[in-house]
Design a protein around this motif. Structure first.
Motif, PDB file in Angstrom:
ATOM      1  N   VAL A 168      10.485  21.855 -34.733  1.00 63.86           N
ATOM      2  CA  VAL A 168      11.289  22.868 -34.059  1.00 63.86           C
ATOM      3  C   VAL A 168      12.012  22.270 -32.854  1.00 63.86           C
ATOM      4  O   VAL A 168      13.199  22.538 -32.623  1.00 63.86           O
ATOM      5  CB  VAL A 168      10.404  24.061 -33.626  1.00 63.86           C
TER       6      VAL A 168
ATOM      7  N   ILE B 184      -0.276  28.011 -37.529  1.00 60.44           N
ATOM      8  CA  ILE B 184       0.824  28.425 -36.644  1.00 60.44           C
ATOM      9  C   ILE B 184       2.014  28.848 -37.500  1.00 60.44           C
ATOM     10  O   ILE B 184       2.214  28.316 -38.594  1.00 60.44           O
ATOM     11  CB  ILE B 184       1.225  27.290 -35.654  1.00 60.44           C
TER      12      ILE B 184
ATOM     13  N   GLY C 174      -3.956  23.197 -39.271  1.00 61.84           N
ATOM     14  CA  GLY C 174      -4.745  22.014 -38.910  1.00 61.84           C
ATOM     15  C   GLY C 174      -3.936  21.008 -38.117  1.00 61.84           C
ATOM     16  O   GLY C 174      -3.145  21.369 -37.241  1.00 61.84           O
ATOM     17  N   GLN C 175      -4.140  19.741 -38.438  1.00 56.84           N
ATOM     18  CA  GLN C 175      -3.493  18.661 -37.702  1.00 56.84           C
ATOM     19  C   GLN C 175      -1.974  18.693 -37.782  1.00 56.84           C
ATOM     20  O   GLN C 175      -1.294  18.073 -36.973  1.00 56.84           O
ATOM     21  CB  GLN C 175      -4.001  17.306 -38.223  1.00 56.84           C
ATOM     22  N   SER C 176      -1.423  19.399 -38.770  1.00 56.95           N
ATOM     23  CA  SER C 176       0.039  19.447 -38.908  1.00 56.95           C
ATOM     24  C   SER C 176       0.698  20.382 -37.908  1.00 56.95           C
ATOM     25  O   SER C 176       1.928  20.423 -37.822  1.00 56.95           O
ATOM     26  CB  SER C 176       0.415  19.889 -40.326  1.00 56.95           C
ATOM     27  N   ILE C 177      -0.104  21.130 -37.155  1.00 59.45           N
ATOM     28  CA  ILE C 177       0.462  22.073 -36.180  1.00 59.45           C
ATOM     29  C   ILE C 177       1.318  21.330 -35.149  1.00 59.45           C
ATOM     30  O   ILE C 177       2.405  21.776 -34.788  1.00 59.45           O
ATOM     31  CB  ILE C 177      -0.664  22.883 -35.505  1.00 59.45           C
ATOM     32  N   SER C 178       0.841  20.179 -34.690  1.00 58.01           N
ATOM     33  CA  SER C 178       1.616  19.397 -33.718  1.00 58.01           C
ATOM     34  C   SER C 178       2.977  19.014 -34.304  1.00 58.01           C
ATOM     35  O   SER C 178       4.003  19.075 -33.623  1.00 58.01           O
ATOM     36  CB  SER C 178       0.866  18.121 -33.329  1.00 58.01           C
TER      37      SER C 178
ATOM     38  N   SER D 128      -7.058  26.311 -38.156  1.00 53.93           N
ATOM     39  CA  SER D 128      -6.067  27.036 -37.354  1.00 53.93           C
ATOM     40  C   SER D 128      -4.699  26.962 -38.018  1.00 53.93           C
ATOM     41  O   SER D 128      -4.389  26.002 -38.735  1.00 53.93           O
ATOM     42  CB  SER D 128      -5.980  26.440 -35.951  1.00 53.93           C
TER      43      SER D 128
ATOM     44  N   SER E 172       6.384  16.764 -27.605  1.00 55.88           N
ATOM     45  CA  SER E 172       6.369  18.228 -27.669  1.00 55.88           C
ATOM     46  C   SER E 172       5.213  18.788 -26.848  1.00 55.88           C
ATOM     47  O   SER E 172       4.187  18.132 -26.675  1.00 55.88           O
ATOM     48  CB  SER E 172       6.226  18.690 -29.118  1.00 55.88           C
TER      49      SER E 172
ATOM     50  N   ILE F  16      -1.741  19.303 -29.476  1.00 54.18           N
ATOM     51  CA  ILE F  16      -1.270  20.677 -29.676  1.00 54.18           C
ATOM     52  C   ILE F  16      -2.137  21.394 -30.708  1.00 54.18           C
ATOM     53  O   ILE F  16      -2.513  22.558 -30.521  1.00 54.18           O
ATOM     54  CB  ILE F  16       0.224  20.667 -30.083  1.00 54.18           C
ATOM     55  N   SER F  17      -2.493  20.692 -31.783  1.00 52.93           N
ATOM     56  CA  SER F  17      -3.347  21.317 -32.804  1.00 52.93           C
ATOM     57  C   SER F  17      -4.683  21.739 -32.210  1.00 52.93           C
ATOM     58  O   SER F  17      -5.215  22.816 -32.524  1.00 52.93           O
ATOM     59  CB  SER F  17      -3.605  20.338 -33.955  1.00 52.93           C
TER      60      SER F  17
ATOM     61  N   GLU G  10      -8.327  29.836 -30.904  1.00 48.93           N
ATOM     62  CA  GLU G  10      -8.877  30.556 -32.055  1.00 48.93           C
ATOM     63  C   GLU G  10     -10.411  30.629 -31.990  1.00 48.93           C
ATOM     64  O   GLU G  10     -10.997  31.663 -32.295  1.00 48.93           O
ATOM     65  CB  GLU G  10      -8.419  29.888 -33.358  1.00 48.93           C
TER      66      GLU G  10
ATOM     67  N   VAL H 229       5.564  21.825 -34.249  1.00 42.42           N
ATOM     68  CA  VAL H 229       6.232  21.970 -32.950  1.00 42.42           C
ATOM     69  C   VAL H 229       7.288  20.875 -32.787  1.00 42.42           C
ATOM     70  O   VAL H 229       8.405  21.133 -32.324  1.00 42.42           O
ATOM     71  CB  VAL H 229       5.208  21.941 -31.796  1.00 42.42           C
ATOM     72  N   ASP H 230       6.962  19.647 -33.226  1.00 46.00           N
ATOM     73  CA  ASP H 230       7.948  18.559 -33.186  1.00 46.00           C
ATOM     74  C   ASP H 230       9.203  18.928 -33.988  1.00 46.00           C
ATOM     75  O   ASP H 230      10.329  18.697 -33.543  1.00 46.00           O
ATOM     76  CB  ASP H 230       7.362  17.275 -33.782  1.00 46.00           C
TER      77      ASP H 230
ATOM     78  N   GLY I 110       1.863  16.672 -27.560  1.00 40.47           N
ATOM     79  CA  GLY I 110       1.702  15.703 -28.644  1.00 40.47           C
ATOM     80  C   GLY I 110       0.624  16.122 -29.628  1.00 40.47           C
ATOM     81  O   GLY I 110       0.522  17.291 -29.992  1.00 40.47           O
TER      82      GLY I 110
ATOM     83  N   ILE J  25       6.084  29.688 -36.689  1.00 42.20           N
ATOM     84  CA  ILE J  25       7.162  29.722 -35.692  1.00 42.20           C
ATOM     85  C   ILE J  25       8.404  30.299 -36.373  1.00 42.20           C
ATOM     86  O   ILE J  25       8.909  29.717 -37.333  1.00 42.20           O
ATOM     87  CB  ILE J  25       7.453  28.318 -35.139  1.00 42.20           C
TER      88      ILE J  25
ATOM     89  N   LYS K 101       3.266  32.771 -33.791  1.00 48.92           N
ATOM     90  CA  LYS K 101       1.962  33.372 -34.053  1.00 48.92           C
ATOM     91  C   LYS K 101       0.957  32.279 -34.383  1.00 48.92           C
ATOM     92  O   LYS K 101       1.288  31.317 -35.083  1.00 48.92           O
ATOM     93  CB  LYS K 101       2.053  34.338 -35.246  1.00 48.92           C
ATOM     94  N   ILE K 102      -0.254  32.439 -33.879  1.00 43.69           N
ATOM     95  CA  ILE K 102      -1.324  31.525 -34.288  1.00 43.69           C
ATOM     96  C   ILE K 102      -2.432  32.342 -34.943  1.00 43.69           C
ATOM     97  O   ILE K 102      -2.537  33.555 -34.734  1.00 43.69           O
ATOM     98  CB  ILE K 102      -1.878  30.701 -33.103  1.00 43.69           C
ATOM     99  N   GLY K 103      -3.228  31.687 -35.753  1.00 42.96           N
ATOM    100  CA  GLY K 103      -4.295  32.381 -36.460  1.00 42.96           C
ATOM    101  C   GLY K 103      -5.293  31.412 -37.067  1.00 42.96           C
ATOM    102  O   GLY K 103      -5.266  30.212 -36.773  1.00 42.96           O
TER     103      GLY K 103
ATOM    104  N   ASP L 239      -6.773  25.353 -31.884  1.00 42.63           N
ATOM    105  CA  ASP L 239      -8.197  25.474 -32.243  1.00 42.63           C
ATOM    106  C   ASP L 239      -8.994  26.117 -31.103  1.00 42.63           C
ATOM    107  O   ASP L 239      -9.838  26.992 -31.335  1.00 42.63           O
ATOM    108  CB  ASP L 239      -8.809  24.094 -32.541  1.00 42.63           C
TER     109      ASP L 239
END
Lengths: 91, 91
Positions: A48, A85, A38-42, A83, B83, B41-42, B49, A45-46, B38, A87, A65-67, B46
């Motif tokens: 990493v 991710i 969800g919203q934590s995906i961004s 969604s 990011s 990205i999430s 997917e 990436v930050d 930023g 990494i 991978k995304i899913g 989405d």
């Protein structure tokens, strides 16, 4: 499936998770996996990017991978899709 | 570098961008690249997917790249890091 080499990203500050990754690498893990949904995906990436650019420049992104996962929320009777991710990092 | 096969993800609803990807594929593009930075990205994940699961099940994620860009904001004199993600899709 939570594994001991996995850092699951939530709502804490980015640096908390960067530190968690560094601790796993220092403990001898060959791979570290950063997971989020969800919203934590961004933020994943930050995490990493900050890890690579500021603390461990030799870390490589081996795979991304995304899913999609189904989540049962308390408010709704129907499960909803979220969604995800993953990494994978190598030192 | 904006290219004609690129969908740049902003703050519109996910389905707007899904439709943009489908339009590019129908116009004959071999690859479509979904880009975001930023908090968007999430939403980029989405979009991919939803496209795969609901509209174009044969689409494959060929490559996912993450990175960092410097952005000059109006409020601050120093540039700040943001990011980025690039997801390359093949039909």
């Amino acid at each position: 499936m939570e594994r001991s080499n996995t850092v699951f990203i939530g709502r804490k500050p980015v640096l908390n998770y960067v530190l968690a990754c560094m601790t796993l690498f220092k403990s001898g893990q060959e791979n570290v996996i950063v997971k989020a949904r969800g919203q934590s995906i961004s933020r994943a990436v930050d995490v990493v990017e900050v890890l690579k650019n500021r603390f461990m420049p030799d870390v490589e992104v081996a795979e991304i991978k995304i899913g999609t996962e189904q989540v049962q929320s308390e408010e709704r009777s129907m499960p909803s899709n979220v969604s995800t991710i993953e990494i994978m990092l190598k030192p």
